[in-house]
Design a protein around this motif. Sequence first.
Motif, PDB file in Angstrom:
ATOM      1  N   UNK A  48      38.998 -16.143  39.494  1.00 52.69           N
ATOM      2  CA  UNK A  48      40.128 -16.832  41.196  1.00 52.69           C
ATOM      3  C   UNK A  48      39.402 -18.090  41.559  1.00 52.69           C
ATOM      4  N   UNK A  49      39.941 -18.614  41.871  1.00 47.52           N
ATOM      5  CA  UNK A  49      39.576 -19.321  42.680  1.00 47.52           C
ATOM      6  C   UNK A  49      40.579 -20.018  43.672  1.00 47.52           C
ATOM      7  N   UNK A  54      40.586 -25.705  41.805  1.00 45.87           N
ATOM      8  CA  UNK A  54      41.963 -25.270  40.730  1.00 45.87           C
ATOM      9  C   UNK A  54      42.153 -26.672  40.694  1.00 45.87           C
ATOM     10  N   UNK A  55      42.420 -27.303  41.932  1.00 45.72           N
ATOM     11  CA  UNK A  55      43.177 -29.078  42.052  1.00 45.72           C
ATOM     12  C   UNK A  55      41.994 -30.026  41.119  1.00 45.72           C
ATOM     13  N   UNK A  72      43.056 -22.073  30.901  1.00 44.69           N
ATOM     14  CA  UNK A  72      43.050 -21.631  30.134  1.00 44.69           C
ATOM     15  C   UNK A  72      42.231 -22.459  29.107  1.00 44.69           C
ATOM     16  N   UNK A  73      41.261 -21.917  28.767  1.00 46.37           N
ATOM     17  CA  UNK A  73      40.111 -22.878  27.954  1.00 46.37           C
ATOM     18  C   UNK A  73      39.508 -22.249  27.284  1.00 46.37           C
ATOM     19  N   UNK A  92      37.988 -18.905  28.327  1.00 50.70           N
ATOM     20  CA  UNK A  92      38.318 -18.557  29.949  1.00 50.70           C
ATOM     21  C   UNK A  92      39.380 -18.702  30.838  1.00 50.70           C
ATOM     22  N   UNK A  93      39.501 -18.236  31.562  1.00 49.01           N
ATOM     23  CA  UNK A  93      40.540 -18.583  32.466  1.00 49.01           C
ATOM     24  C   UNK A  93      40.579 -18.640  33.836  1.00 49.01           C
ATOM     25  N   UNK A  94      41.088 -19.449  34.673  1.00 51.41           N
ATOM     26  CA  UNK A  94      41.557 -20.042  35.550  1.00 51.41           C
ATOM     27  C   UNK A  94      42.695 -19.465  36.132  1.00 51.41           C
ATOM     28  N   UNK A  95      42.449 -18.865  37.498  1.00 47.39           N
ATOM     29  CA  UNK A  95      44.082 -18.371  38.465  1.00 47.39           C
ATOM     30  C   UNK A  95      44.340 -19.282  39.343  1.00 47.39           C
TER      31      UNK A  95
END
Length: 161
Positions: A48-49, A54-55, A72-73, A92-95
């Motif tokens: 969680x970023x 995120x940008x 999603x990676x 991996x997932x980034x929110x």
Amino acid sequence: MTRGPTRLDVAVGYAVPRKGLPSAVSFRRWVAAALAGRIREADLAIRVVGTKEGRALNRHYRGRDYATNVLSFPADLPRGLPPGVRMPLLGDMVLCAPVVAREARAQRKPLNAHYAHLTVHGALHLLGWDHADAREAEAMEQLEREILAGLGIDDPYALDD
């Protein structure tokens, strides 16, 4: 609700203050629901970023110069795991917390419900689901509705009247 994977390891990292954000337990429950009946074992990481990270990730990996809600990676793209490595690495997932919060407010949705939706959405991407065309998008959205309903969460695509 169907049982999740027989072995699921979800590592959750917070690059922003955790106050008001879902717990690692919630993220794990949402991932388990998304993967139930689709995969037996999975390892994945969720981060969680903030907006800046995120940008930067969206610009670097997708060529889009803005922070987006979820990235999603999948582990198998583009190169996959090294030869001989056998592990159930899903990816991996980034929110992006500020984007998720802004969207939840704008759509008048509970913040946790929006995080649940985006976590399910991201997990389905890790499994190879996509929404590149209208047919794929409708199929993926319907699956998301079903998974979220099993979690007691309202249809995220329902229009507010």
